[in-house]
Design an enzyme around this catalytic site. Structure first.
Site, PDB file in Angstrom:
ATOM      1  N   THR A 172      37.506 -10.625 -30.470  1.00 21.41           N
ATOM      2  CA  THR A 172      38.938 -11.224 -30.320  1.00 21.41           C
ATOM      3  C   THR A 172      38.891 -13.048 -30.622  1.00 21.41           C
ATOM      4  O   THR A 172      37.911 -12.477 -31.531  1.00 21.41           O
ATOM      5  CB  THR A 172      38.183 -11.367 -28.639  1.00 21.41           C
ATOM      6  OG1 THR A 172      39.317 -12.017 -27.745  1.00 21.41           O
ATOM      7  CG2 THR A 172      36.667 -11.993 -28.403  1.00 21.41           C
TER       8      THR A 172
ATOM      9  N   THR B  73      37.071  -6.554 -21.229  1.00 21.80           N
ATOM     10  CA  THR B  73      37.560  -7.425 -21.254  1.00 21.80           C
ATOM     11  C   THR B  73      38.089  -8.407 -20.457  1.00 21.80           C
ATOM     12  O   THR B  73      37.401  -8.103 -19.699  1.00 21.80           O
ATOM     13  CB  THR B  73      38.677  -6.813 -22.766  1.00 21.80           C
ATOM     14  OG1 THR B  73      39.679  -6.207 -21.551  1.00 21.80           O
ATOM     15  CG2 THR B  73      38.051  -5.744 -23.573  1.00 21.80           C
ATOM     16  N   GLY B  74      38.509  -9.791 -20.504  1.00 23.86           N
ATOM     17  CA  GLY B  74      38.539  -9.937 -19.569  1.00 23.86           C
ATOM     18  C   GLY B  74      37.876 -11.932 -19.682  1.00 23.86           C
ATOM     19  O   GLY B  74      37.623 -11.545 -20.422  1.00 23.86           O
TER      20      GLY B  74
ATOM     21  N   THR C  64      42.346  -8.852 -25.214  1.00 27.59           N
ATOM     22  CA  THR C  64      40.593  -8.273 -26.603  1.00 27.59           C
ATOM     23  C   THR C  64      40.518  -6.822 -26.571  1.00 27.59           C
ATOM     24  O   THR C  64      41.322  -6.540 -26.029  1.00 27.59           O
ATOM     25  CB  THR C  64      39.116  -8.941 -25.582  1.00 27.59           C
ATOM     26  OG1 THR C  64      38.583  -9.955 -25.523  1.00 27.59           O
ATOM     27  CG2 THR C  64      37.703  -8.312 -26.233  1.00 27.59           C
TER      28      THR C  64
ATOM     29  N   GLY D 162      34.989 -13.558 -20.310  1.00 26.41           N
ATOM     30  CA  GLY D 162      33.748 -13.472 -20.795  1.00 26.41           C
ATOM     31  C   GLY D 162      32.497 -13.811 -20.170  1.00 26.41           C
ATOM     32  O   GLY D 162      31.803 -13.224 -19.362  1.00 26.41           O
TER      33      GLY D 162
ATOM     34  N   ARG E  33      32.954 -22.630 -28.010  1.00 31.89           N
ATOM     35  CA  ARG E  33      32.693 -21.468 -26.470  1.00 31.89           C
ATOM     36  C   ARG E  33      32.887 -19.922 -27.517  1.00 31.89           C
ATOM     37  O   ARG E  33      33.290 -19.414 -27.737  1.00 31.89           O
ATOM     38  CB  ARG E  33      33.760 -22.107 -25.656  1.00 31.89           C
ATOM     39  CG  ARG E  33      33.580 -20.811 -24.199  1.00 31.89           C
ATOM     40  CD  ARG E  33      34.686 -18.805 -24.678  1.00 31.89           C
ATOM     41  NE  ARG E  33      34.662 -18.565 -22.686  1.00 31.89           N
ATOM     42  CZ  ARG E  33      35.166 -17.103 -23.420  1.00 31.89           C
ATOM     43  NH1 ARG E  33      35.814 -17.156 -24.602  1.00 31.89           N
ATOM     44  NH2 ARG E  33      35.080 -16.639 -22.704  1.00 31.89           N
ATOM     45  N   VAL E  34      32.199 -19.667 -26.917  1.00 31.36           N
ATOM     46  CA  VAL E  34      31.467 -18.458 -27.310  1.00 31.36           C
ATOM     47  C   VAL E  34      31.882 -17.093 -25.869  1.00 31.36           C
ATOM     48  O   VAL E  34      31.177 -17.861 -25.447  1.00 31.36           O
ATOM     49  CB  VAL E  34      29.810 -17.835 -27.813  1.00 31.36           C
ATOM     50  CG1 VAL E  34      29.693 -16.803 -28.005  1.00 31.36           C
ATOM     51  CG2 VAL E  34      29.947 -18.118 -29.356  1.00 31.36           C
ATOM     52  N   GLY E  35      32.503 -16.236 -25.984  1.00 33.73           N
ATOM     53  CA  GLY E  35      32.218 -15.168 -24.952  1.00 33.73           C
ATOM     54  C   GLY E  35      31.885 -14.179 -24.929  1.00 33.73           C
ATOM     55  O   GLY E  35      30.064 -14.072 -25.661  1.00 33.73           O
ATOM     56  N   ASP E  36      31.713 -12.918 -24.153  1.00 36.85           N
ATOM     57  CA  ASP E  36      31.263 -12.083 -24.029  1.00 36.85           C
ATOM     58  C   ASP E  36      31.052 -10.802 -25.431  1.00 36.85           C
ATOM     59  O   ASP E  36      29.840  -9.860 -25.452  1.00 36.85           O
ATOM     60  CB  ASP E  36      31.071 -11.178 -22.794  1.00 36.85           C
ATOM     61  CG  ASP E  36      32.989 -10.355 -22.319  1.00 36.85           C
ATOM     62  OD1 ASP E  36      33.505 -11.705 -22.949  1.00 36.85           O
ATOM     63  OD2 ASP E  36      32.615  -9.322 -22.163  1.00 36.85           O
TER      64      ASP E  36
ATOM     65  N   SER F  26      45.434 -12.253 -28.919  1.00 39.34           N
ATOM     66  CA  SER F  26      44.590 -12.090 -28.889  1.00 39.34           C
ATOM     67  C   SER F  26      43.139 -11.743 -29.595  1.00 39.34           C
ATOM     68  O   SER F  26      42.590 -11.117 -29.032  1.00 39.34           O
ATOM     69  CB  SER F  26      44.473 -11.490 -27.095  1.00 39.34           C
ATOM     70  OG  SER F  26      43.666 -10.516 -27.635  1.00 39.34           O
TER      71      SER F  26
HETATM   72  N1  ASP Z   1      36.565 -11.400 -22.793  1.00 38.77           N
HETATM   73  C1  ASP Z   1      36.924 -12.053 -24.126  1.00 38.77           C
HETATM   74  C2  ASP Z   1      36.384 -13.605 -24.105  1.00 38.77           C
HETATM   75  O1  ASP Z   1      36.339 -13.984 -23.087  1.00 38.77           O
HETATM   76  C3  ASP Z   1      38.194 -12.198 -23.299  1.00 38.77           C
HETATM   77  C4  ASP Z   1      39.426 -11.398 -22.894  1.00 38.77           C
HETATM   78  O2  ASP Z   1      39.308 -10.908 -23.038  1.00 38.77           O
HETATM   79  O3  ASP Z   1      40.597 -12.336 -22.295  1.00 38.77           O
HETATM   80  O4  ASP Z   1      35.919 -14.149 -24.910  1.00 38.77           O
END
Ligand code: ASP
Length: 309
Positions: free
Chosen positions: A178, A211-212, A160, A214, A188-191, A45
């Site tokens: 991450t 994390t999780g 992450t 985003g 794609r951009v996450g948080d 990850s």
């Molecule tokens: N938060 C991360 C994202 O959305 C991924 C993750 O933590 O599972 O890119």
């Protein structure tokens, strides 16, 4: 003086603690911790070995925020470099900007002489092939990419790495790194690289990192919300529960999965996770030989209402 991190920082947290024990800054400690995680090919990850997007490219996101002065740096969709957290730090230090993406992030990483790496491992390639193979009955070869991303939504191996450190001067730094949502749509951009969503630090009140999924953290401005609540005098657990409650109201199209790691200005820390007390985080204080493992807050305060999907 202390450092906390997500479970997958186990390999790097003590290196970060040593930086703090030697009088180093919170920024140095966070960067050092996350660099160690980024080098582990076994962590699918983050950094090397991170799972790729739907085209088989590993796109990395990272950010760092210095609570002393709210300085921040971030990169998103960066390909081909081993340490996105260090590139993010240099964005913070060398540019008047906060976030560089894609080609621009690549150019900057090259200019500062950041370490290059082939991030896609055999395991990452095989995993993507296996997933695509599993859905080949439902998505034809010639269908648009977004259809393949949709078909793979059921498998969301997340992960992450994040760390929050406090140094001897009482300064706080937060970092997040991450490879993002596995098999995501390209670009794609996450948080994680978004200040306010996946990362926020302010010496006066505290810090938070997520994390999780985003998209959930982005839509509620999760990390900034926690710190803003702390600034109004709310207790750390209350602040976390209320932000988690906001996340549970979102319709995401996938089950909500969110972990919010937070620290108050007085040094109190906690994790609030959709997995409840089954989730844990790591913490280390000067003199510790290994990270302490601490459970997340109980979710009882949130009541029984299930999260929307
Ligand atoms: N938060 C991360 C994202 O959305 C991924 C993750 O933590 O599972 O890119």
């Amino acid at each position: 003086v202390l450092i906390i991190g997500s479970p997958n920082t186990e390999c790097g947290l003590m290196a970060g603690l040593r930086v703090l024990e030697c009088g180093g800054s919170a920024v140095d400690a966070v960067e050092q911790t996350l660099r160690v995680v980024e080098e582990q090919a076994g962590d699918g990850s983050v950094g090397l070995g991170g799972l790729p997007n739907i085209l088989g490219q590993v796109e990395l996101d990272a950010s760092i925020m210095d609570g002393r002065n709210l300085a921040a740096g971030a990169v998103a969709a960066l390909q081909g470099f081993l340490h996105p957290i260090s590139v993010a730090r240099r964005v913070m230090e060398l540019l008047p900007h906060v976030l560089l993406v894609g080609q621009g992030a690549f150019l900057f990483a090259q200019e500062i002489g950041a370490e290059r790496a082939e991030l896609l491992t055999e395991r990452g390639r095989e995993e993507l092939e296996m997933r695509l193979c599993a859905v080949s009955g439902t998505v034809a070869e010639n269908e648009p990419l977004y259809r393949r991303v949709q078909a793979l939504l059921g498998f969301r191996p997340g992960g992450t790495a994040c760390a929050i450190a406090v140094d001897a001067g009482g300064h706080i730094c937060t970092g997040v790194t991450t490879s993002g949502w596995a098999f995501k749509y390209p670009g794609r951009v996450g948080d994680s690289p978004l200040i306010g969503a996946g990362n926020y630090a302010d010496d006066r009140y505290g810090a938070a990192a997520c994390t999780g999924i985003g998209e959930a953290a982005i839509r509620i401005g999760a990390a900034r919300s926690v710190v803003l609540r702390l600034s109004t005098g709310q207790r750390l657990d209350e602040a976390l529960w209320q932000v988690m409650q906001e996340a549970r109201r979102l319709k995401l199209g996938v089950p909500l999965h969110l972990n919010i790691y937070a620290l108050s200005e007085s040094g109190e820390h906690a994790l609030c996770s959709t997995s409840g007390e089954r989730a844990h985080y790591l913490c280390a204080y000067p003199g510790d030989r290994e990270p302490r493992r601490l459970p997340a807050l109980p979710l009882a305060a949130l009541g029984d209402a299930p999260a929307c999907t």
